[in-house]
Design a protein around this motif. Structure first.
Motif, mmCIF file in Angstrom:
data_model
loop_
_atom_site.group_PDB
_atom_site.id
_atom_site.type_symbol
_atom_site.label_atom_id
_atom_site.label_comp_id
_atom_site.label_asym_id
_atom_site.label_seq_id
_atom_site.Cartn_x
_atom_site.Cartn_y
_atom_site.Cartn_z
ATOM 1 N N PHE A 1 54.413 58.131 19.675
ATOM 2 C CA PHE A 1 55.280 57.108 19.103
ATOM 3 C C PHE A 1 54.474 55.823 18.980
ATOM 4 O O PHE A 1 53.989 55.293 19.984
ATOM 5 C CB PHE A 1 56.509 56.885 19.979
ATOM 6 N N ILE A 2 54.335 55.334 17.748
ATOM 7 C CA ILE A 2 53.558 54.126 17.473
ATOM 8 C C ILE A 2 54.535 53.010 17.125
ATOM 9 O O ILE A 2 55.214 53.067 16.101
ATOM 10 C CB ILE A 2 52.571 54.356 16.320
ATOM 11 N N LEU A 3 54.615 51.990 17.958
ATOM 12 C CA LEU A 3 55.549 50.889 17.775
ATOM 13 C C LEU A 3 54.779 49.631 17.375
ATOM 14 O O LEU A 3 53.828 49.239 18.058
ATOM 15 C CB LEU A 3 56.323 50.603 19.062
ATOM 16 N N SER A 4 55.217 48.999 16.273
ATOM 17 C CA SER A 4 54.515 47.796 15.849
ATOM 18 C C SER A 4 55.431 46.891 15.039
ATOM 19 O O SER A 4 56.535 47.279 14.642
ATOM 20 C CB SER A 4 53.262 48.163 15.033
ATOM 21 N N GLY A 5 54.965 45.662 14.792
ATOM 22 C CA GLY A 5 55.727 44.689 14.038
ATOM 23 C C GLY A 5 55.518 43.286 14.559
ATOM 24 O O GLY A 5 54.528 43.013 15.235
ATOM 25 N N GLN A 6 56.467 42.394 14.271
ATOM 26 C CA GLN A 6 56.300 41.011 14.683
ATOM 27 C C GLN A 6 57.180 40.692 15.887
ATOM 28 O O GLN A 6 57.291 41.505 16.795
ATOM 29 C CB GLN A 6 56.489 40.052 13.513
ATOM 30 N N SER A 7 57.799 39.502 15.953
ATOM 31 C CA SER A 7 58.358 39.015 17.218
ATOM 32 C C SER A 7 59.447 39.900 17.823
ATOM 33 O O SER A 7 59.508 40.046 19.050
ATOM 34 C CB SER A 7 58.886 37.597 17.043
ATOM 35 N N ASN A 8 60.317 40.480 17.018
ATOM 36 C CA ASN A 8 61.376 41.292 17.603
ATOM 37 C C ASN A 8 60.866 42.634 18.098
ATOM 38 O O ASN A 8 61.531 43.276 18.919
ATOM 39 C CB ASN A 8 62.535 41.457 16.621
ATOM 40 N N GLY B 1 54.015 38.161 17.088
ATOM 41 C CA GLY B 1 55.087 37.369 16.525
ATOM 42 C C GLY B 1 54.680 36.571 15.296
ATOM 43 O O GLY B 1 53.548 36.101 15.189
ATOM 44 N N GLY B 2 55.615 36.430 14.361
ATOM 45 C CA GLY B 2 55.435 35.556 13.211
ATOM 46 C C GLY B 2 54.450 36.025 12.155
ATOM 47 O O GLY B 2 53.955 35.217 11.365
ATOM 48 N N GLN B 3 54.194 37.322 12.075
ATOM 49 C CA GLN B 3 53.145 37.821 11.182
ATOM 50 C C GLN B 3 53.705 38.581 9.982
ATOM 51 O O GLN B 3 54.658 39.343 10.100
ATOM 52 C CB GLN B 3 52.179 38.720 11.954
ATOM 53 N N PRO B 4 53.077 38.402 8.807
ATOM 54 C CA PRO B 4 53.500 39.113 7.589
ATOM 55 C C PRO B 4 52.935 40.527 7.551
ATOM 56 O O PRO B 4 51.974 40.849 8.256
ATOM 57 C CB PRO B 4 52.906 38.255 6.474
ATOM 58 N N ILE B 5 53.514 41.344 6.701
ATOM 59 C CA ILE B 5 53.101 42.746 6.620
ATOM 60 C C ILE B 5 51.654 42.906 6.139
ATOM 61 O O ILE B 5 51.014 43.921 6.406
ATOM 62 C CB ILE B 5 54.079 43.547 5.719
#
Length: 241
Positions: free
Chosen positions: A28-35, A66-70
């Motif tokens: 399971f690869i979890l990624s993204g910004q602040s949430n 956090g706060g990063q664009p795709i």
């Protein structure tokens, strides 16, 4: 990405339905910004998938900023007008370094990508290209892992700015996330509209906040796990495993 191709060939190749396959791990690869950064997998996500598949058959890798664009993940990102920026994908490379270390020498039975991002793109008014960017990121990950059976779960943006006052493309990004997930049998999306009320990790009361409450993050992890398990079960039933 030659290094990642080697990973794909050595450790991330789907194998036949044998005893060895049954002993393989679910990645399971979890990624993204602040949430995504605010989500602690150990609270609800990891316990849920470990209960389903067994502690020894689960690998959870998380990397968020956090706060990063795709575009910091998708290497071929382009705005609706103009040229592609020179630097893209640095956070993707950081994520994949973690994946490489976590999966070294392991037989990976399934891969599920869990994505919670889009706020920055909504604020910068890149909603028009968000769906294409997200599809591109998913394909990028599939190619680098050498898989055609990647599952993905998207956390849809909450109800924070449904009037598009502060984040002009908020609803556009929300709609793009749902469209990408619903167009692919290997995709799902989760609702987050009820996660941004209550007390946050600093003990402050929040209402329709950009970020989620303590309980909200726990619910988010649980929902991500439920959709991930659903996708893996469906794939197993389809393949006859």
């Amino acid at each position: 990405m030659k290094r990642l191709l080697i990973i794909a060939l050595a450790g991330l190749i789907s194998v036949s339905c044998s005893g060895e396959a049954e002993r393989g791990s679910h990645l399971f690869i979890l990624s993204g910004q602040s949430n995504m950064a605010g989500l602690d997998p150990q609270e609800t996500f990891t316990p849920a998938v470990e209960k389903e598949f067994g502690e020894d058959h689960v690998i959870v890798v998380k990397d968020a900023e956090g706060g990063q664009p795709i575009r910091r993940w998708y290497k071929h990102w382009k705005p609706a007008g103009g040229d592609r920026p020179e630097e893209t994908g640095d956070l993707y490379d950081r994520l994949m370094d973690k994946v490489e270390k976590a999966t070294a020498g392991k037989n990976i039975r399934t891969v599920t990508f869990v994505w919670m991002q889009g706020e920055r793109d909504a604020r910068e008014e890149h909603g028009e290209v968000y769906a294409a960017s997200l599809r591109g990121l998913i394909r990028q990950l599939e190619n680098d892992l050498g898989r055609e059976d990647l599952n993905f779960v998207i956390g849809r943006l909450s109800d924070f700015d449904l009037d598009n006052r502060t984040y002009p493309h908020w609803t556009m990004v929300r709609e793009a996330q749902v469209a990408v997930a619903e167009a692919d049998p290997s995709g799902r999306w989760v609702n987050t509209d009820d996660l941004n009320d209550g007390k946050n990790r600093e003990g402050m009361e929040i209402s329709n906040d950009l970020h989620y409450s303590v309980e909200g993050y726990k619910k988010l992890g649980k929902r991500f796990a439920e959709k991930s398990i659903e996708l893996i079960r469906n794939a197993a039933e389809t393949s006859g495993r």
